[in-house]
Design an enzyme around this catalytic site. Sequence first.
Site, PDB file in Angstrom:
ATOM      1  CG  HIS A 156     -18.090   3.713 -36.774  1.00  0.00           C
ATOM      2  ND1 HIS A 156     -17.710   2.676 -35.950  1.00  0.00           N
ATOM      3  CD2 HIS A 156     -19.194   3.273 -37.433  1.00  0.00           C
ATOM      4  CE1 HIS A 156     -18.536   1.666 -36.098  1.00  0.00           C
ATOM      5  NE2 HIS A 156     -19.439   2.001 -36.995  1.00  0.00           N
ATOM      6  CG  ASN A 202     -19.231  -1.657 -37.934  1.00  0.00           C
ATOM      7  OD1 ASN A 202     -18.822  -1.375 -36.813  1.00  0.00           O
ATOM      8  ND2 ASN A 202     -20.339  -1.156 -38.441  1.00  0.00           N
ATOM      9  CB  CYS A 213     -21.851   2.316 -34.848  1.00  0.00           C
ATOM     10  SG  CYS A 213     -22.097   0.679 -35.530  1.00  0.00           S
TER      11      CYS A 213
HETATM   12  O1  UT7 Z   1     -21.891   1.148 -38.371  1.00  0.00           O
HETATM   13  C1  UT7 Z   1     -22.966   1.922 -38.758  1.00  0.00           C
HETATM   14  C2  UT7 Z   1     -23.947   1.123 -39.441  1.00  0.00           C
HETATM   15  N1  UT7 Z   1     -23.655   0.554 -40.693  1.00  0.00           N
HETATM   16  C3  UT7 Z   1     -23.213   1.217 -41.772  1.00  0.00           C
HETATM   17  O2  UT7 Z   1     -22.788   2.344 -41.727  1.00  0.00           O
HETATM   18  C4  UT7 Z   1     -23.303   0.479 -43.062  1.00  0.00           C
HETATM   19  C5  UT7 Z   1     -23.875   1.356 -44.147  1.00  0.00           C
HETATM   20  N2  UT7 Z   1     -24.168   0.642 -45.384  1.00  0.00           N
HETATM   21  C6  UT7 Z   1     -23.222   0.063 -46.135  1.00  0.00           C
HETATM   22  O3  UT7 Z   1     -22.057   0.042 -45.780  1.00  0.00           O
HETATM   23  C7  UT7 Z   1     -23.620  -0.481 -47.484  1.00  0.00           C
HETATM   24  O4  UT7 Z   1     -24.935  -0.076 -47.779  1.00  0.00           O
HETATM   25  C8  UT7 Z   1     -23.530  -2.042 -47.596  1.00  0.00           C
HETATM   26  C9  UT7 Z   1     -22.091  -2.479 -47.561  1.00  0.00           C
HETATM   27  C10 UT7 Z   1     -24.336  -2.686 -46.475  1.00  0.00           C
HETATM   28  C11 UT7 Z   1     -24.137  -2.497 -48.943  1.00  0.00           C
HETATM   29  O5  UT7 Z   1     -23.454  -1.839 -50.003  1.00  0.00           O
HETATM   30  P1  UT7 Z   1     -24.278  -1.073 -51.139  1.00  0.00           P
HETATM   31  O6  UT7 Z   1     -23.282  -0.564 -52.080  1.00  0.00           O
HETATM   32  O7  UT7 Z   1     -25.189  -0.099 -50.487  1.00  0.00           O
HETATM   33  O8  UT7 Z   1     -25.055  -2.257 -51.801  1.00  0.00           O
HETATM   34  P2  UT7 Z   1     -26.629  -2.375 -52.119  1.00  0.00           P
HETATM   35  O9  UT7 Z   1     -27.374  -2.763 -50.890  1.00  0.00           O
HETATM   36  O10 UT7 Z   1     -27.072  -1.163 -52.865  1.00  0.00           O
HETATM   37  O11 UT7 Z   1     -26.633  -3.567 -53.121  1.00  0.00           O
HETATM   38  C12 UT7 Z   1     -26.004  -3.489 -54.413  1.00  0.00           C
HETATM   39  C13 UT7 Z   1     -26.064  -4.855 -55.067  1.00  0.00           C
HETATM   40  C14 UT7 Z   1     -27.450  -5.523 -54.993  1.00  0.00           C
HETATM   41  O12 UT7 Z   1     -27.604  -6.276 -56.181  1.00  0.00           O
HETATM   42  P3  UT7 Z   1     -28.470  -5.717 -57.414  1.00  0.00           P
HETATM   43  O13 UT7 Z   1     -29.839  -5.476 -56.887  1.00  0.00           O
HETATM   44  O14 UT7 Z   1     -27.776  -4.452 -57.841  1.00  0.00           O
HETATM   45  O15 UT7 Z   1     -28.373  -6.830 -58.413  1.00  0.00           O
HETATM   46  C15 UT7 Z   1     -27.314  -6.441 -53.813  1.00  0.00           C
HETATM   47  O16 UT7 Z   1     -28.209  -7.536 -53.894  1.00  0.00           O
HETATM   48  O17 UT7 Z   1     -25.175  -5.737 -54.389  1.00  0.00           O
HETATM   49  C16 UT7 Z   1     -25.884  -6.899 -53.932  1.00  0.00           C
HETATM   50  N3  UT7 Z   1     -25.290  -7.339 -52.678  1.00  0.00           N
HETATM   51  C17 UT7 Z   1     -24.242  -8.167 -52.611  1.00  0.00           C
HETATM   52  N4  UT7 Z   1     -23.516  -8.777 -53.559  1.00  0.00           N
HETATM   53  C18 UT7 Z   1     -22.505  -9.566 -53.154  1.00  0.00           C
HETATM   54  C19 UT7 Z   1     -25.650  -6.971 -51.412  1.00  0.00           C
HETATM   55  N5  UT7 Z   1     -24.835  -7.574 -50.527  1.00  0.00           N
HETATM   56  C20 UT7 Z   1     -23.968  -8.320 -51.245  1.00  0.00           C
HETATM   57  C21 UT7 Z   1     -22.882  -9.156 -50.893  1.00  0.00           C
HETATM   58  N6  UT7 Z   1     -22.177  -9.752 -51.863  1.00  0.00           N
HETATM   59  N7  UT7 Z   1     -22.531  -9.351 -49.608  1.00  0.00           N
END
Ligand code: UT7
Length: 334
Positions: free
Chosen positions: A256, A286, A116
Amino acid sequence: MSKISAAITAVGAYVPEYVLTNQILETMVDTNDEWITSRTGIKERRILKEEGKGTSYLAIKAAQNLIDKKGLDPKNIDLVIVATATPDMKAASTAAFTASNIGAVNAFTFDLDAACSSFLFGMSVAAKYIESGSYKNVLLVGADKMSSLINYKDRTTCIIFGDGAGAVLFQPNEEGLGLQDEYLRSDGSGREFLQATYGGSSFPITPEVLEKGGQYAFQEGQTVFKNAVFNMADSTVKILERNRLTNNDVDWLVAHQANKRIIDATARRIDLEDKKVMMNIHKYGNTTSATLPLLLHDYESQLQKGDNLIFAAFGGGFNWGAIYLKWAYNSLTN
Ligand code: UT7
């Protein structure tokens, strides 16, 4: 003679027509518009659907858009860099194919991959060729067909990424405009948290790998998120301090577009008003190497000669950093 600096003097862009909305994703994986919007800020992304078309297709379109807008003779382009994490193929560069297709027959070319941060690092490289005094027209294209790396059954990645391309032209400037300073860093210990592992020399694709979807990108979202927030904000602060700039001196933050919460955190760290923060993540998601030039394209009409732009990015590798650039033209009079 005054010192030569490297200024951006034209911008072009291209995004594919197909719009993948959050509503469509709801029918593909267990997710919903409310979660995606509140956790990432993304509403839709563009996907290059046509069979057999890859990153070069996007890069050529963006470069052609720049050439047409600027009225540039492609024979005068000295160097074409394609910043990409999704080259057309493993050997034979996407940049060479792109250059030939736009008629840049006098250019040398190469691809640059820093995930990225590819476009950010590409700005540094492009500028060095101009500052050396040896080259006059360097075309930097940021292009990615991220959909080629995404498993559309994996809700942790498929909601984030989209396809697109943007291009900028670097030319010499003797008014002190253009790239002023850069702070760029890498830390390879972060690679386990964000990678498309298989298909490279250490990790060949086998039937077993394909069976478990190993050809797709994987990320440990929370770890990447925390590192992105810390490092994008930290490098932005460092570049401001080094150049004795306050938030009042910054006209635009060009960050970004990976997650709106990361961009907001970076802006908050330097206490920057929302109206100075370029944002288009809601439209494109992204697009990896294309986010920064797509922002320039979307905001080009608002940019004024002399504006102070702070670029910041973070991505796989890990690779990250910030660049301070003075904008070189008013788009309406360019
Ligand atoms: O470009 C450079 C590289 N990438 C980045 O910079 C991305 C960096 N990371 C992120 O943007 C975020 O971590 C994500 C958007 C990928 C995920 O968001 P998060 O707030 O960190 O979510 P999480 O992984 O902590 O998950 C929270 C909850 C989980 O459920 P429980 O365990 O709390 O019940 C996940 O299973 O959200 C759930 N979850 C979803 N729910 C609905 C994870 N993905 C999804 C989804 N839809 N797509």
